[in-house]
Design a protein around this motif. Structure first.
Motif, PDB file in Angstrom:
ATOM      1  N   LYS A 158      41.192  41.230  68.809  1.00  0.00           N
ATOM      2  CA  LYS A 158      41.185  42.690  68.945  1.00  0.00           C
ATOM      3  C   LYS A 158      41.220  43.344  67.584  1.00  0.00           C
ATOM      4  CE  LYS A 158      41.673  42.836  73.790  1.00  0.00           C
ATOM      5  NZ  LYS A 158      42.580  43.405  74.913  1.00  0.00           N
ATOM      6  N   GLU A 159      40.752  44.591  67.328  1.00  0.00           N
ATOM      7  CA  GLU A 159      40.952  45.154  65.982  1.00  0.00           C
ATOM      8  C   GLU A 159      42.261  45.742  65.739  1.00  0.00           C
ATOM      9  OE1 GLU A 159      39.341  49.172  63.890  1.00  0.00           O
ATOM     10  OE2 GLU A 159      37.840  48.316  65.277  1.00  0.00           O
ATOM     11  N   GLY A 160      42.994  45.443  64.927  1.00  0.00           N
ATOM     12  CA  GLY A 160      44.450  45.811  64.646  1.00  0.00           C
ATOM     13  C   GLY A 160      45.228  44.609  65.094  1.00  0.00           C
ATOM     14  N   LYS A 161      44.882  43.764  65.279  1.00  0.00           N
ATOM     15  CA  LYS A 161      45.746  42.431  65.668  1.00  0.00           C
ATOM     16  C   LYS A 161      45.343  41.225  64.707  1.00  0.00           C
ATOM     17  CE  LYS A 161      47.589  44.096  69.439  1.00  0.00           C
ATOM     18  NZ  LYS A 161      48.854  44.016  69.931  1.00  0.00           N
ATOM     19  N   GLN A 162      46.263  40.539  64.554  1.00  0.00           N
ATOM     20  CA  GLN A 162      45.969  39.293  64.046  1.00  0.00           C
ATOM     21  C   GLN A 162      46.711  38.064  64.601  1.00  0.00           C
ATOM     22  OE1 GLN A 162      49.003  39.091  59.884  1.00  0.00           O
ATOM     23  NE2 GLN A 162      47.179  40.076  59.812  1.00  0.00           N
ATOM     24  N   ILE A 163      46.544  36.756  64.359  1.00  0.00           N
ATOM     25  CA  ILE A 163      47.307  35.604  64.987  1.00  0.00           C
ATOM     26  C   ILE A 163      48.419  35.414  63.859  1.00  0.00           C
ATOM     27  CG2 ILE A 163      47.128  33.408  65.727  1.00  0.00           C
ATOM     28  CD1 ILE A 163      44.276  33.926  66.407  1.00  0.00           C
ATOM     29  N   ARG A 164      49.597  35.141  64.528  1.00  0.00           N
ATOM     30  CA  ARG A 164      50.449  34.741  63.806  1.00  0.00           C
ATOM     31  C   ARG A 164      51.189  33.472  64.073  1.00  0.00           C
ATOM     32  NH1 ARG A 164      56.107  38.093  64.422  1.00  0.00           N
ATOM     33  NH2 ARG A 164      55.561  37.468  66.268  1.00  0.00           N
ATOM     34  N   PHE A 165      51.592  32.533  63.193  1.00  0.00           N
ATOM     35  CA  PHE A 165      52.098  31.353  63.565  1.00  0.00           C
ATOM     36  C   PHE A 165      53.402  31.264  63.030  1.00  0.00           C
ATOM     37  CE2 PHE A 165      47.501  30.619  63.504  1.00  0.00           C
ATOM     38  CZ  PHE A 165      47.445  29.725  64.525  1.00  0.00           C
ATOM     39  N   SER A 166      54.394  30.444  63.759  1.00  0.00           N
ATOM     40  CA  SER A 166      55.647  30.273  63.252  1.00  0.00           C
ATOM     41  C   SER A 166      56.144  29.129  63.690  1.00  0.00           C
ATOM     42  CB  SER A 166      56.586  31.567  63.960  1.00  0.00           C
ATOM     43  OG  SER A 166      56.343  31.669  65.366  1.00  0.00           O
ATOM     44  N   TYR A 167      57.020  28.624  63.294  1.00  0.00           N
ATOM     45  CA  TYR A 167      57.847  27.079  63.563  1.00  0.00           C
ATOM     46  C   TYR A 167      59.124  27.430  64.042  1.00  0.00           C
ATOM     47  CZ  TYR A 167      58.409  22.212  63.311  1.00  0.00           C
ATOM     48  OH  TYR A 167      58.544  21.005  63.738  1.00  0.00           O
ATOM     49  N   LEU A 168      59.319  26.838  65.370  1.00  0.00           N
ATOM     50  CA  LEU A 168      60.602  27.081  65.891  1.00  0.00           C
ATOM     51  C   LEU A 168      61.428  25.592  65.790  1.00  0.00           C
ATOM     52  CD1 LEU A 168      62.326  28.720  68.202  1.00  0.00           C
ATOM     53  CD2 LEU A 168      61.042  27.536  69.829  1.00  0.00           C
ATOM     54  N   LEU A 169      62.586  25.622  65.385  1.00  0.00           N
ATOM     55  CA  LEU A 169      63.697  24.626  64.995  1.00  0.00           C
ATOM     56  C   LEU A 169      64.372  24.469  66.416  1.00  0.00           C
ATOM     57  CD1 LEU A 169      64.575  25.094  61.644  1.00  0.00           C
ATOM     58  CD2 LEU A 169      62.961  23.550  62.475  1.00  0.00           C
ATOM     59  N   GLY A 170      64.816  23.290  66.702  1.00  0.00           N
ATOM     60  CA  GLY A 170      65.889  23.153  67.610  1.00  0.00           C
ATOM     61  C   GLY A 170      65.428  21.715  68.279  1.00  0.00           C
ATOM     62  N   SER A 171      65.927  21.323  69.555  1.00  0.00           N
ATOM     63  CA  SER A 171      65.866  20.177  70.279  1.00  0.00           C
ATOM     64  C   SER A 171      64.409  19.647  70.431  1.00  0.00           C
ATOM     65  CB  SER A 171      66.770  20.157  71.525  1.00  0.00           C
ATOM     66  OG  SER A 171      66.232  21.133  72.461  1.00  0.00           O
ATOM     67  N   TYR A 172      63.426  20.877  70.688  1.00  0.00           N
ATOM     68  CA  TYR A 172      61.993  20.493  70.779  1.00  0.00           C
ATOM     69  C   TYR A 172      61.167  21.436  69.748  1.00  0.00           C
ATOM     70  CZ  TYR A 172      57.430  20.385  72.976  1.00  0.00           C
ATOM     71  OH  TYR A 172      56.204  20.056  73.242  1.00  0.00           O
ATOM     72  N   ARG A 198      58.498  23.272  67.378  1.00  0.00           N
ATOM     73  CA  ARG A 198      57.157  23.208  67.664  1.00  0.00           C
ATOM     74  C   ARG A 198      56.631  24.608  66.977  1.00  0.00           C
ATOM     75  NH1 ARG A 198      60.340  24.741  71.777  1.00  0.00           N
ATOM     76  NH2 ARG A 198      59.950  26.551  72.989  1.00  0.00           N
ATOM     77  N   PHE A 199      55.244  24.465  66.665  1.00  0.00           N
ATOM     78  CA  PHE A 199      54.677  25.781  66.294  1.00  0.00           C
ATOM     79  C   PHE A 199      54.551  26.587  67.349  1.00  0.00           C
ATOM     80  CE2 PHE A 199      53.531  23.107  62.897  1.00  0.00           C
ATOM     81  CZ  PHE A 199      53.540  24.043  61.510  1.00  0.00           C
ATOM     82  N   LEU A 200      54.704  28.136  67.218  1.00  0.00           N
ATOM     83  CA  LEU A 200      54.142  28.977  68.118  1.00  0.00           C
ATOM     84  C   LEU A 200      53.231  29.886  67.683  1.00  0.00           C
ATOM     85  CD1 LEU A 200      57.899  30.083  68.796  1.00  0.00           C
ATOM     86  CD2 LEU A 200      56.554  28.767  70.364  1.00  0.00           C
ATOM     87  N   MET A 201      52.338  30.193  68.569  1.00  0.00           N
ATOM     88  CA  MET A 201      51.419  31.298  68.372  1.00  0.00           C
ATOM     89  C   MET A 201      51.334  32.668  69.011  1.00  0.00           C
ATOM     90  SD  MET A 201      47.299  30.619  68.714  1.00  0.00           S
ATOM     91  CE  MET A 201      47.078  31.241  70.215  1.00  0.00           C
ATOM     92  N   ASP A 202      51.285  33.436  68.464  1.00  0.00           N
ATOM     93  CA  ASP A 202      51.062  34.962  69.092  1.00  0.00           C
ATOM     94  C   ASP A 202      50.148  35.961  68.264  1.00  0.00           C
ATOM     95  OD1 ASP A 202      53.100  35.318  67.357  1.00  0.00           O
ATOM     96  OD2 ASP A 202      54.281  36.426  68.713  1.00  0.00           O
ATOM     97  N   TYR A 203      49.956  37.124  68.994  1.00  0.00           N
ATOM     98  CA  TYR A 203      49.097  38.072  68.355  1.00  0.00           C
ATOM     99  C   TYR A 203      50.109  39.218  68.021  1.00  0.00           C
ATOM    100  CZ  TYR A 203      44.839  36.202  70.503  1.00  0.00           C
ATOM    101  OH  TYR A 203      43.805  35.200  70.602  1.00  0.00           O
ATOM    102  N   VAL A 204      49.793  39.732  66.753  1.00  0.00           N
ATOM    103  CA  VAL A 204      50.881  40.855  66.340  1.00  0.00           C
ATOM    104  C   VAL A 204      49.816  42.017  65.882  1.00  0.00           C
ATOM    105  CG1 VAL A 204      52.679  39.350  65.629  1.00  0.00           C
ATOM    106  CG2 VAL A 204      51.022  39.746  63.919  1.00  0.00           C
ATOM    107  N   SER A 205      50.505  43.112  65.831  1.00  0.00           N
ATOM    108  CA  SER A 205      49.616  44.436  65.260  1.00  0.00           C
ATOM    109  C   SER A 205      49.784  44.306  63.878  1.00  0.00           C
ATOM    110  CB  SER A 205      50.297  45.539  66.036  1.00  0.00           C
ATOM    111  OG  SER A 205      50.050  45.562  67.267  1.00  0.00           O
ATOM    112  N   VAL A 206      48.831  44.650  63.367  1.00  0.00           N
ATOM    113  CA  VAL A 206      48.690  44.896  61.928  1.00  0.00           C
ATOM    114  C   VAL A 206      48.882  46.649  61.541  1.00  0.00           C
ATOM    115  CG1 VAL A 206      47.283  44.713  59.715  1.00  0.00           C
ATOM    116  CG2 VAL A 206      47.123  42.815  61.554  1.00  0.00           C
ATOM    117  N   GLY A 207      49.471  46.906  60.499  1.00  0.00           N
ATOM    118  CA  GLY A 207      49.509  48.211  59.942  1.00  0.00           C
ATOM    119  C   GLY A 207      50.584  48.914  60.576  1.00  0.00           C
TER     120      GLY A 207
END
Length: 64
Positions: free
Chosen positions: A39-53, A55-64
């Motif tokens: 959606k307008e005003g959103k973008q997909i953000r990727f991050s990497y979670l450390l720990g016992s498992y 993994r990459f995480l993906m979520d939507y965040v607001s821009v601006g």
């Protein structure tokens, strides 16, 4: 958009590099989700979670 592929490159040592051609499962990650339109005003953000498992995480965040 229903599928997304995240391509990465991992440098282990100066001369040892894993890339998408290596097919390790570490450098070509498939996000098999029904993402739908971003959606307008959103973008997909990727991050990497450390720990016992780790993994990459993906979520939507607001821009601006």
């Amino acid at each position: 958009m229903s599928n997304l592929i995240l391509l990465t490159e991992i440098v282990i040592f100066e001369d040892v590099i894993l890339s998408e051609e290596d097919e390790t499962g570490l450098t070509k990650l498939y996000f098999d989700q029904n993402l739908g339109p971003v959606k307008e005003g959103k973008q997909i953000r990727f991050s990497y979670l450390l720990g016992s498992y780790p993994r990459f995480l993906m979520d939507y965040v607001s821009v601006g």
